[in-house]
Write a protein that holds these residues in place. Structure first.
Motif, mmCIF file in Angstrom:
data_model
loop_
_atom_site.group_PDB
_atom_site.id
_atom_site.type_symbol
_atom_site.label_atom_id
_atom_site.label_comp_id
_atom_site.label_asym_id
_atom_site.label_seq_id
_atom_site.Cartn_x
_atom_site.Cartn_y
_atom_site.Cartn_z
ATOM 1 N N PRO A 276 0.820 -1.337 0.104
ATOM 2 C CA PRO A 276 -0.037 0.074 0.117
ATOM 3 C C PRO A 276 0.897 1.348 0.036
ATOM 4 O O PRO A 276 0.304 2.293 0.070
ATOM 5 C CB PRO A 276 -0.766 -0.151 1.173
ATOM 6 N N TRP A 277 2.146 1.231 -0.035
ATOM 7 C CA TRP A 277 2.919 2.535 -0.451
ATOM 8 C C TRP A 277 2.778 2.671 -1.880
ATOM 9 O O TRP A 277 3.400 3.890 -2.469
ATOM 10 C CB TRP A 277 4.470 2.337 0.053
ATOM 11 N N SER A 278 2.268 1.902 -2.542
ATOM 12 C CA SER A 278 1.687 1.959 -3.969
ATOM 13 C C SER A 278 0.240 2.005 -4.180
ATOM 14 O O SER A 278 -0.457 1.967 -3.137
ATOM 15 C CB SER A 278 2.451 0.955 -4.896
ATOM 16 N N GLN A 279 -0.232 2.243 -5.175
ATOM 17 C CA GLN A 279 -1.574 1.941 -5.418
ATOM 18 C C GLN A 279 -2.112 0.590 -5.936
ATOM 19 O O GLN A 279 -3.386 0.356 -6.065
ATOM 20 C CB GLN A 279 -2.439 3.084 -6.672
ATOM 21 N N GLY A 280 -1.072 -0.188 -5.651
ATOM 22 C CA GLY A 280 -1.333 -1.620 -6.172
ATOM 23 C C GLY A 280 -2.707 -2.206 -5.725
ATOM 24 O O GLY A 280 -3.316 -3.061 -6.557
ATOM 25 N N PRO A 281 -2.649 -2.315 -4.373
ATOM 26 C CA PRO A 281 -3.974 -3.184 -3.863
ATOM 27 C C PRO A 281 -5.179 -2.500 -4.218
ATOM 28 O O PRO A 281 -6.260 -3.224 -4.124
ATOM 29 C CB PRO A 281 -3.930 -2.948 -2.158
ATOM 30 N N ALA A 282 -5.461 -1.425 -4.972
ATOM 31 C CA ALA A 282 -6.576 -0.989 -5.555
ATOM 32 C C ALA A 282 -6.950 -1.951 -6.479
ATOM 33 O O ALA A 282 -8.487 -2.117 -6.713
ATOM 34 C CB ALA A 282 -6.432 0.418 -5.895
ATOM 35 N N LEU A 283 -6.277 -2.376 -7.447
ATOM 36 C CA LEU A 283 -6.852 -3.356 -8.395
ATOM 37 C C LEU A 283 -7.292 -4.585 -7.576
ATOM 38 O O LEU A 283 -8.363 -5.054 -8.209
ATOM 39 C CB LEU A 283 -5.619 -3.646 -9.241
ATOM 40 N N LEU A 284 -6.758 -5.182 -6.479
ATOM 41 C CA LEU A 284 -7.292 -6.054 -5.743
ATOM 42 C C LEU A 284 -8.621 -5.932 -5.415
ATOM 43 O O LEU A 284 -9.641 -6.663 -5.450
ATOM 44 C CB LEU A 284 -6.070 -6.740 -4.874
ATOM 45 N N GLN A 285 -8.775 -4.659 -4.682
ATOM 46 C CA GLN A 285 -10.040 -4.320 -4.086
ATOM 47 C C GLN A 285 -11.176 -4.335 -5.086
ATOM 48 O O GLN A 285 -12.298 -4.704 -4.830
ATOM 49 C CB GLN A 285 -9.725 -3.081 -3.377
ATOM 50 N N THR A 286 -10.686 -3.616 -6.229
ATOM 51 C CA THR A 286 -11.687 -3.719 -7.357
ATOM 52 C C THR A 286 -12.210 -5.275 -7.690
ATOM 53 O O THR A 286 -13.371 -4.987 -8.058
ATOM 54 C CB THR A 286 -11.141 -2.950 -8.815
ATOM 55 N N LEU A 287 -11.445 -6.100 -7.861
ATOM 56 C CA LEU A 287 -11.688 -7.344 -8.257
ATOM 57 C C LEU A 287 -12.506 -7.842 -6.919
ATOM 58 O O LEU A 287 -13.643 -8.740 -7.349
ATOM 59 C CB LEU A 287 -10.587 -8.301 -8.318
ATOM 60 N N THR A 288 -12.233 -7.779 -5.966
ATOM 61 C CA THR A 288 -13.070 -8.251 -4.700
ATOM 62 C C THR A 288 -14.703 -7.625 -4.916
ATOM 63 O O THR A 288 -15.579 -8.276 -4.656
ATOM 64 C CB THR A 288 -12.507 -8.004 -3.257
ATOM 65 N N VAL A 289 -14.639 -6.320 -5.019
ATOM 66 C CA VAL A 289 -15.929 -5.653 -5.230
ATOM 67 C C VAL A 289 -16.577 -6.333 -6.417
ATOM 68 O O VAL A 289 -18.103 -6.569 -6.307
ATOM 69 C CB VAL A 289 -15.954 -4.272 -5.189
ATOM 70 N N TYR A 325 -4.348 4.254 2.130
ATOM 71 C CA TYR A 325 -3.020 3.919 1.644
ATOM 72 C C TYR A 325 -1.898 4.775 2.100
ATOM 73 O O TYR A 325 -2.183 5.935 1.847
ATOM 74 C CB TYR A 325 -2.867 3.570 0.096
ATOM 75 N N GLY A 326 -0.745 4.146 2.549
ATOM 76 C CA GLY A 326 0.469 4.786 2.603
ATOM 77 C C GLY A 326 1.800 4.335 2.959
ATOM 78 O O GLY A 326 1.440 2.896 3.275
ATOM 79 N N ASP A 327 2.745 4.612 3.157
ATOM 80 C CA ASP A 327 3.998 4.013 3.768
ATOM 81 C C ASP A 327 3.806 3.978 5.290
ATOM 82 O O ASP A 327 4.615 4.812 5.814
ATOM 83 C CB ASP A 327 5.159 4.425 3.099
ATOM 84 N N HIS A 328 3.120 3.300 5.851
ATOM 85 C CA HIS A 328 3.077 3.041 7.266
ATOM 86 C C HIS A 328 2.335 1.741 7.812
ATOM 87 O O HIS A 328 1.712 1.101 6.635
ATOM 88 C CB HIS A 328 2.257 4.422 7.689
ATOM 89 N N PRO A 329 2.487 1.413 8.969
ATOM 90 C CA PRO A 329 2.104 -0.141 9.298
ATOM 91 C C PRO A 329 0.686 -0.199 9.587
ATOM 92 O O PRO A 329 0.272 -1.410 9.816
ATOM 93 C CB PRO A 329 3.076 -0.202 10.467
ATOM 94 N N ASP A 330 -0.099 0.784 9.438
ATOM 95 C CA ASP A 330 -1.734 0.912 10.132
ATOM 96 C C ASP A 330 -2.454 0.670 8.943
ATOM 97 O O ASP A 330 -3.505 1.056 9.053
ATOM 98 C CB ASP A 330 -1.762 1.885 11.013
ATOM 99 N N VAL A 331 -2.067 0.297 7.870
ATOM 100 C CA VAL A 331 -3.009 0.215 6.873
ATOM 101 C C VAL A 331 -3.876 -0.941 6.997
ATOM 102 O O VAL A 331 -3.388 -2.159 6.979
ATOM 103 C CB VAL A 331 -2.368 0.021 5.158
ATOM 104 N N PRO A 332 -5.439 -0.911 6.951
ATOM 105 C CA PRO A 332 -6.057 -2.182 7.295
ATOM 106 C C PRO A 332 -6.382 -2.947 6.018
ATOM 107 O O PRO A 332 -7.274 -3.292 5.711
ATOM 108 C CB PRO A 332 -7.367 -1.665 7.732
#
Length: 592
Positions: A276-289, A325-332
């Motif tokens: 999540p320091w990139s936008q990469g997980p957004a593609l995966l989220q879209t697929l789940t929705v 999203y960001g470069d931190h450990p608290d992204v759920p």
């Protein structure tokens, strides 16, 4: 048989796809001389730094995903440099800034690309640094035929170069004019930089030599030149003249790293993305929705139903990108990718196009967007120095990104998306032959946001390579330039290939589209609610239905959107394949 602009290449020896034909051929050269996919990727990566200087540079960054023949599990090569120690929010706000400039010295993160390429070569390559740098040194020293896009970019920023960025003018305005398209263009200073790195690596074993070159980059002559030059004031996109904050100490403190990817098991495949320091997980989220809609027709991007569903799911995922999203450990992240959360989000999709930014509440947490976004800023007049993402209505871009994919006969595979450090991002450092990057523009100055500017942390990047596994083995590497469009264009390709069964070239050639109804990651961070940008080859009946649902259709040219590259490997047969985007007439696939 469906007509395609070029064939899907097939063979068993090795396959390459990249955004420039010289990079693809340079990678293939490494395979032919006995190197593996990683040797080939490093050679191609350094060539891209020479031949696509308006799309990437040594002062930029590169994330990649690899899988080796010895260990097929996906691993992320993290080549995104962090914010310098002096890049505090107060430094910018004290200058009267509300946003980090989109160009100039103040926008520079620590360069990450070169160290990442060298780390990849050291840990997984087989050839020496001098061997893989040979093509790039030749193209920089002897020159290469300049693409029309480079010439056009230089023309766009000519006045800035003449009036303020004089070191860039010395390189890019020979005789006071931009170089002509097709002209043989050398960059002697950068050739000398590469030769010196190669020389630093000689007279010892391969791995030690590469580490010596990395030290020369991070602590030696490159860092010294960066430290001195970054202190000089130049005009940036704020309109003022400011020095940068990047130092040699920042260069010395940074090293590229290996990280675990974020993955999603989806329809018999495992899709790997950068964290999540990139936008990469957004593609995966879209697929789940999309799965939560429980409607197979929602997975077809050629229909009105599919286009609407995919666009609305994307908007929801990108809203979460902004809030979480960001470069931190608290992204759920576990919750964001869960089926239960996707089902909750899917209920927001109706038959009408949404123009809102609607982040979710994972684990009951309250989302927070930048106050700047809530004021719904619109785009300022185009600033050609601000770089990567903007795709105009006619499909041309203000700067962009590169991509390359390689697979070899042993089963090694890589997907890499180099970017940043564009010729239009910052003045050229004359001793080195390249400028710094401008990735810090993606951070917010407002505090306590996931992507707030914090020294030592990475800006949330749009760079997002993809790797797909089946039954634990890598079967596909792909990616695209395009800023906020990268995930969108890749998603359409994946749906067409993995679900629709189209071969690589057919899926790449198909009419594409993207939404701009999301916060732009780049200065000046504009939003265009409900806008859907489409190639005008799309079915007119489909477009009419989408307009009736409230989408604001912006018609682009017939071959203007998307910059996909892809390679595949069938683990059962060993057959390899590759394909590349015909748009822009520059990307190329090769192999045998």
């Amino acid at each position: 048989m469906t007509f395609t602009t070029r064939p899907t290449l097939r063979g068993t020896f090795g396959m390459v796809s990249s955004t420039h034909w010289l990079a693809s051929q340079s990678a293939m050269r490494m395979l032919e001389r006995g190197g593996n996919a990683f040797d080939a990727a490093v050679a191609a990566g350094f060539v891209l730094l020479v031949v696509e200087p308006h799309l990437n540079g040594p002062g930029g960054e590169v994330p990649a995903i690899i899988a080796t023949a010895a260990d097929p599990r996906p691993v992320v090569l993290a080549g995104q440099g962090p914010a310098p120690a002096g890049a505090t929010p107060e430094h910018y706000t004290d200058l009267g800034m509300e946003l980090i400039p989109g160009s100039g010295p103040l926008a520079a993160a620590v360069p990450g690309a070169v160290d990442a390429w060298l780390l990849l070569l050291r840990d997984h390559g087989t050839l020496t640094l001098a061997e893989v740098l040979e093509p790039a040194i030749d193209y920089a020293g002897a020159g290469h035929p300049l693409t029309a896009a480079v010439s056009s970019t230089v023309s766009t920023v000519r006045d800035l170069f003449v009036e303020d960025w004089v070191t860039s003018a010395e390189l890019w305005l020979p005789g006071g004019q931009p170089p002509a398209p097709g002209a043989l263009f050398p960059n002697p200073a950068y050739a000398r930089t590469l030769r010196r790195l190669a020389d630093e690596s000689e007279h010892t074993d391969r791995e030690t030599g590469i580490d010596t070159a990395r030290k020369a980059w991070r602590e030696g002559f490159v860092a010294e030149a960066v430290d001195a030059f970054a202190r000089r004031p130049f005009r940036d996109s704020s309109g003022g003249r400011h020095p940068g904050v990047l130092t040699g100490a920042d260069m010395a403190a940074y090293s590229a790293t290996w990280e675990s990817p974020v993955t999603l098991d989806w329809h018999g495949h495992t899709i790997a993305k950068v964290g999540p320091w990139s936008q990469g997980p957004a593609l995966l989220q879209t697929l789940t929705v999309l799965d939560a809609l429980d409607d197979p027709t929602a997975l077809d991007p050629s229909t009105a139903r599919g286009t609407h569903a995919i666009a609305e799911a994307m908007k929801l995922a990108f809203a979460d990108r902004e809030a979480w999203y960001g470069d931190h450990p608290d992204v759920p992240l576990t919750t964001l990718l869960s089926a239960a959360y996707a089902a909750e989000r899917a209920t927001l999709i109706t038959d009408s196009a949404s123009g809102e930014i609607r982040p979710g509440t994972p684990d009951g947490r309250t989302p927070r967007l930048a106050e700047y976004l809530t004021r719904q800023h619109r785009a300022a007049p185009a600033d050609p120095t601000t770089g990567e993402p903007t795709v105009r209505a006619n499909g041309t871009t203000r700067g962009d990104t590169c991509h390359l994919d390689v697979v070899d006969r042993w089963g090694n595979m890589i997907s890499a998306t180099p970017s940043g450090g564009w010729l239009q991002s910052s003045p050229v450092i004359p001793e080195l032959g390249f400028p710094l990057g401008s990735r810090l523009q993606m951070c917010w100055l407002e505090p306590n946001l996931p992507n707030s500017l914090r020294p030592g942390t990475r800006p949330r990047s749009t760079l997002t390579p993809t790797m797909v596994h089946r039954a634990g083995m890598p079967v596909l590497a792909c990616g695209s330039p395009g800023g906020d469009q990268q995930e969108q264009w890749q998603l359409l390709f994946l749906l067409r290939h993995l679900i629709g069964g189209q071969d690589l070239q057919t899926a790449i050639d198909a009419p594409t589209w993207h939404t701009t109804s999301l916060p732009n990651s780049f200065y000046p961070r504009d939003i265009e609610p409900r806008v859907l940008v489409v190639e005008d080859r799309m079915d007119p009946d489909v477009l009419a239905q989408l307009e009736a649902q409230g989408h604001l259709i912006r018609r682009s040219g017939p071959w203007t959107l998307g910059r996909m590259c892809a390679v595949t490997r069938d683990p059962d047969t060993g057959i390899l394949a590759s394909a590349a985007n015909p748009r822009g007439m520059q990307g190329y696939a090769t192999g045998r």
